[in-house]
Design an enzyme around this catalytic site. Sequence first.
Site, short mmCIF file in Angstrom:
data_model
loop_
_atom_site.label_atom_id
_atom_site.label_comp_id
_atom_site.label_asym_id
_atom_site.label_seq_id
_atom_site.Cartn_x
_atom_site.Cartn_y
_atom_site.Cartn_z
N ARG A 37 -6.69 8.00 -8.29
CA ARG A 37 -5.47 7.31 -7.83
C ARG A 37 -5.08 7.74 -6.41
NH1 ARG A 37 0.66 7.90 -8.88
NH2 ARG A 37 1.43 5.76 -8.95
N ILE A 63 2.86 1.07 -5.47
CA ILE A 63 1.88 1.28 -6.53
C ILE A 63 2.70 1.69 -7.75
CG2 ILE A 63 1.47 3.67 -5.79
CD1 ILE A 63 -1.39 3.45 -6.81
N SER A 64 2.54 0.98 -8.86
CA SER A 64 3.34 1.25 -10.06
C SER A 64 3.10 2.66 -10.58
CB SER A 64 3.01 0.25 -11.17
OG SER A 64 3.44 -1.04 -10.82
N GLN A 65 4.08 3.21 -11.28
CA GLN A 65 3.87 4.52 -11.88
C GLN A 65 2.77 4.39 -12.94
OE1 GLN A 65 7.97 4.74 -13.98
NE2 GLN A 65 6.70 6.17 -15.13
#
EC number: 2.1.1.77
Length: 215
Positions: A37, A63-65
């Site tokens: 990530r 960027i989503s959790q």
Amino acid sequence: MKDTAKHQGLRNQLVSVLEQKGITDKNVLAAIKKIPRHLFLNSSFEDYAYQDKAFPIGAGQTISQPYTVAYQSQLLEVEKDHKVLEIGTGSGYQTAVLCTMGAKVYSVERQNELFKTTSLLLPKLGIRPKHLSFGDGYKGLPNFAPFDSIIVTAGAPMIPKPLMAQLKIGGRLVIPVGGENEAQIMTLLIRKSETQFEKHELGNFRFVPLLENKN
């Protein structure tokens, strides 16, 4: 483009956090354990990449959790070679998770800057979606329909009708529904027939808004 033993250790810790939060799909957890990530983030965020948090990625997007990525992915019930339509490629991290789970991913991004960056990044990481396109996510990709599942990674005020039409019977559509300045409700639609959909509302989340006809 380094991925070290330290990064792998941090990913293992992240997966433990996701399991504690209720993620049970082994394919989802294996993908998150595998994907670096930190390479999807600005290098200034590298030290924080494996915290369960969202981060800015440019063009007003995030960027989503990891929990949100895992939760949406789990709801899709992806099987190998499923055709998945992703609305909002963003950083490409969710795309990478789905590809690593064995899906054939068709992804649409509205922001040209992100589309260009992600189109270059994914192949470097060995991630090969079936199709990446720059365009209006509200319209989906009718030329490639129908899809086994559809995932929308931005909040929409309503469920776009074209996306419902592009879902296979038996298919699953996961979308956060709600206005721009409020929490969105994670919504799962399961297509039961040509005209019938089963709807499930699954708690509040916060997403950037789904963009229409920008740029």
